[in-house]
Design a protein around this motif. Structure first.
Motif, PDB file in Angstrom:
ATOM      1  N   UNK A 154       0.856  -1.176   0.000  1.00 22.17           N
ATOM      2  CA  UNK A 154       0.000   0.000   0.000  1.00 22.17           C
ATOM      3  C   UNK A 154       0.896   1.232   0.000  1.00 22.17           C
ATOM      4  N   UNK A 155       0.324   2.361  -0.402  1.00 22.16           N
ATOM      5  CA  UNK A 155       1.041   3.633  -0.415  1.00 22.16           C
ATOM      6  C   UNK A 155       0.343   4.574   0.550  1.00 22.16           C
ATOM      7  N   UNK A 156       1.141   5.253   1.372  1.00 18.28           N
ATOM      8  CA  UNK A 156       0.611   6.179   2.359  1.00 18.28           C
ATOM      9  C   UNK A 156       1.350   7.509   2.251  1.00 18.28           C
ATOM     10  N   UNK A 157       0.609   8.597   2.106  1.00 22.56           N
ATOM     11  CA  UNK A 157       1.200   9.936   2.091  1.00 22.56           C
ATOM     12  C   UNK A 157       0.728  10.719   3.303  1.00 22.56           C
ATOM     13  N   UNK A 158       1.695  11.196   4.092  1.00 23.32           N
ATOM     14  CA  UNK A 158       1.393  12.071   5.214  1.00 23.32           C
ATOM     15  C   UNK A 158       1.395  13.507   4.689  1.00 23.32           C
ATOM     16  N   UNK A 159       0.229  14.031   4.409  1.00 22.56           N
ATOM     17  CA  UNK A 159       0.112  15.364   3.810  1.00 22.56           C
ATOM     18  C   UNK A 159       0.667  16.439   4.743  1.00 22.56           C
ATOM     19  N   UNK A 160       0.425  16.302   6.034  1.00 23.52           N
ATOM     20  CA  UNK A 160       0.954  17.289   6.974  1.00 23.52           C
ATOM     21  C   UNK A 160       2.476  17.242   7.027  1.00 23.52           C
ATOM     22  N   UNK A 161       3.050  16.079   6.792  1.00 23.04           N
ATOM     23  CA  UNK A 161       4.496  15.952   6.772  1.00 23.04           C
ATOM     24  C   UNK A 161       5.142  16.795   5.690  1.00 23.04           C
ATOM     25  N   UNK A 162       4.405  17.070   4.623  1.00 22.79           N
ATOM     26  CA  UNK A 162       4.937  17.900   3.533  1.00 22.79           C
ATOM     27  C   UNK A 162       5.306  19.288   4.038  1.00 22.79           C
ATOM     28  N   UNK A 163       4.558  19.787   5.002  1.00 16.73           N
ATOM     29  CA  UNK A 163       4.828  21.114   5.550  1.00 16.73           C
ATOM     30  C   UNK A 163       5.635  21.044   6.843  1.00 16.73           C
ATOM     31  N   UNK A 164       6.152  19.869   7.168  1.00 13.78           N
ATOM     32  CA  UNK A 164       6.988  19.720   8.354  1.00 13.78           C
ATOM     33  C   UNK A 164       6.233  19.490   9.642  1.00 13.78           C
ATOM     34  N   UNK A 165       4.925  19.247   9.545  1.00 13.04           N
ATOM     35  CA  UNK A 165       4.111  19.016  10.730  1.00 13.04           C
ATOM     36  C   UNK A 165       4.062  17.515  11.028  1.00 13.04           C
ATOM     37  N   UNK A 166       4.382  17.131  12.265  1.00 18.81           N
ATOM     38  CA  UNK A 166       4.460  15.711  12.640  1.00 18.81           C
ATOM     39  C   UNK A 166       3.209  15.217  13.357  1.00 18.81           C
ATOM     40  N   UNK A 167       2.092  15.921  13.198  1.00 19.67           N
ATOM     41  CA  UNK A 167       0.896  15.570  13.966  1.00 19.67           C
ATOM     42  C   UNK A 167       0.367  14.168  13.665  1.00 19.67           C
ATOM     43  N   UNK A 168       0.688  13.639  12.480  1.00 20.87           N
ATOM     44  CA  UNK A 168       0.181  12.310  12.109  1.00 20.87           C
ATOM     45  C   UNK A 168       1.152  11.173  12.432  1.00 20.87           C
ATOM     46  N   UNK A 169       2.246  11.476  13.098  1.00 21.93           N
ATOM     47  CA  UNK A 169       3.298  10.473  13.295  1.00 21.93           C
ATOM     48  C   UNK A 169       2.778   9.214  13.986  1.00 21.93           C
ATOM     49  N   UNK A 170       2.002   9.386  15.027  1.00 24.11           N
ATOM     50  CA  UNK A 170       1.485   8.218  15.754  1.00 24.11           C
ATOM     51  C   UNK A 170       0.548   7.399  14.877  1.00 24.11           C
ATOM     52  N   UNK A 171      -0.290   8.082  14.102  1.00 27.80           N
ATOM     53  CA  UNK A 171      -1.207   7.383  13.203  1.00 27.80           C
ATOM     54  C   UNK A 171      -0.438   6.633  12.124  1.00 27.80           C
ATOM     55  N   UNK A 172       0.599   7.259  11.570  1.00 27.32           N
ATOM     56  CA  UNK A 172       1.407   6.595  10.550  1.00 27.32           C
ATOM     57  C   UNK A 172       2.046   5.340  11.119  1.00 27.32           C
ATOM     58  N   UNK A 173       2.577   5.420  12.335  1.00 27.24           N
ATOM     59  CA  UNK A 173       3.176   4.244  12.970  1.00 27.24           C
ATOM     60  C   UNK A 173       2.145   3.143  13.149  1.00 27.24           C
ATOM     61  N   UNK A 174       0.933   3.517  13.532  1.00 28.30           N
ATOM     62  CA  UNK A 174      -0.124   2.525  13.732  1.00 28.30           C
ATOM     63  C   UNK A 174      -0.478   1.836  12.422  1.00 28.30           C
ATOM     64  N   UNK A 175      -0.578   2.599  11.351  1.00 24.53           N
ATOM     65  CA  UNK A 175      -0.882   2.014  10.046  1.00 24.53           C
ATOM     66  C   UNK A 175       0.225   1.057   9.618  1.00 24.53           C
ATOM     67  N   UNK A 176       1.483   1.473   9.781  1.00 26.20           N
ATOM     68  CA  UNK A 176       2.602   0.598   9.423  1.00 26.20           C
ATOM     69  C   UNK A 176       2.537  -0.707  10.215  1.00 26.20           C
ATOM     70  N   UNK A 177       2.201  -0.603  11.482  1.00 23.94           N
ATOM     71  CA  UNK A 177       2.187  -1.768  12.366  1.00 23.94           C
ATOM     72  C   UNK A 177       0.990  -2.687  12.113  1.00 23.94           C
ATOM     73  N   UNK A 178      -0.153  -2.102  11.735  1.00 23.93           N
ATOM     74  CA  UNK A 178      -1.386  -2.885  11.677  1.00 23.93           C
ATOM     75  C   UNK A 178      -1.897  -3.173  10.266  1.00 23.93           C
ATOM     76  N   UNK A 179      -1.291  -2.577   9.240  1.00 22.79           N
ATOM     77  CA  UNK A 179      -1.825  -2.735   7.884  1.00 22.79           C
ATOM     78  C   UNK A 179      -1.806  -4.184   7.418  1.00 22.79           C
ATOM     79  N   UNK A 180      -0.785  -4.932   7.805  1.00 20.39           N
ATOM     80  CA  UNK A 180      -0.699  -6.326   7.372  1.00 20.39           C
ATOM     81  C   UNK A 180       0.032  -6.512   6.055  1.00 20.39           C
TER      82      UNK A 180
END
Length: 247
Positions: free
Chosen positions: A47-73
């Motif tokens: 799968x492909x995942x883009x953290x849109x907030x990361x483009x502007x240097x905002x790390x607000x989605x970091x925990x969610x991104x980690x969860x997706x990486x861990x649970x996506x399968x």
């Protein structure tokens, strides 16, 4: 050919962006983690995942991104604002299968070459094209680099792939986008992943006939339900039809 079902997240929500406009997201009211897990259940290999907030240097989605990486399968190909070697390696250590790099590759190509050397087949280039030039900084700035020169710069680098997006074309001008992507794919020794060209399963069938296209990102069409993931995966795995030779 591989299908990369795609999620873009902004402020914890699934979104779609029109030509990279960060302030005008189309919001989808679905759970990002559940959506990612549904990709694996449908049989996707990546799968492909883009953290849109990361483009502007905002790390607000970091925990969610980690969860997706861990649970996506399934392995996650992750993009969104990677501007340093440390940032890339940190997310590889966190379990991202691949990291997508655009601006850093245009501005500091030697760093990206070193990353690819030490992490072979885990680095993907993002090649976003507008008016014949490579766009950087989340599609917000035009560089002086041509797409052909950008590809040539990384010709002998052990990259996993190059994602090519033709920002120039209107969302419905798939033929124009295919023309640009197929032309650039012919310049590349690295497998190309097409972005922004799949509206229906028929578009996947067309992509299979273009040399050096190894995959396609499919995002908005899944959310709009104009493409069903199972049908897309089946079409991508089916070989191109044989054409009878004229004698």
């Amino acid at each position: 050919m591989l299908i990369y079902p795609t999620i873009e997240i902004q402020d914890g929500r699934c979104v779609s962006l029109d030509k990279g406009r960060l302030d005008e997201p189309l919001i989808w009211h679905v759970d990002p983690v559940g959506m990612a897990q549904s990709f694996a259940k449908a049989g996707a290999e990546w799968m492909h995942l883009t953290d849109v907030d990361g483009i502007t240097g905002n790390a607000r989605n970091a925990e969610l991104v980690e969860t997706i990486i861990r649970k996506a399968g399934i392995p996650v190909q992750l993009g969104g604002g990677f501007r340093s070697r440390d940032g890339v390696e940190r997310w590889i250590d966190k379990g991202a299968g691949r990291i997508v790099i655009g601006t850093l590759a245009a501005q500091e190509p030697d760093i990206v070459k070193q990353l690819a050397k030490y992490h072979p087949d885990q680095i993907v280039l993002a090649l976003d094209v507008w008016n014949g030039h490579v766009m950087i900084d989340g599609w917000r700035r035009q560089s002086a680099i041509t797409p052909e020169d950008f590809i040539a710069e990384f010709e002998d680098v052990p990259l996993a792939a190059i994602i090519i997006t033709d920002i120039d074309s209107d969302i419905d001008a798939v033929d124009g986008r295919l023309g640009v992507i197929s032309g650039l794919a012919a310049h590349s020794r690295t497998p190309v992943i097409a972005s922004g060209v799949v509206r229906t399963v028929d578009d996947i069938a067309r992509l299979k006939y273009i040399p050096n296209i190894s995959g396609a990102l499919v995002g908005r069409a899944l959310f709009r339900k104009t493409v069903e993931l199972g049908a897309a995966l089946l079409e991508a795995r089916r070989g191109p039809e044989k054409v009878a030779e004229f004698i």
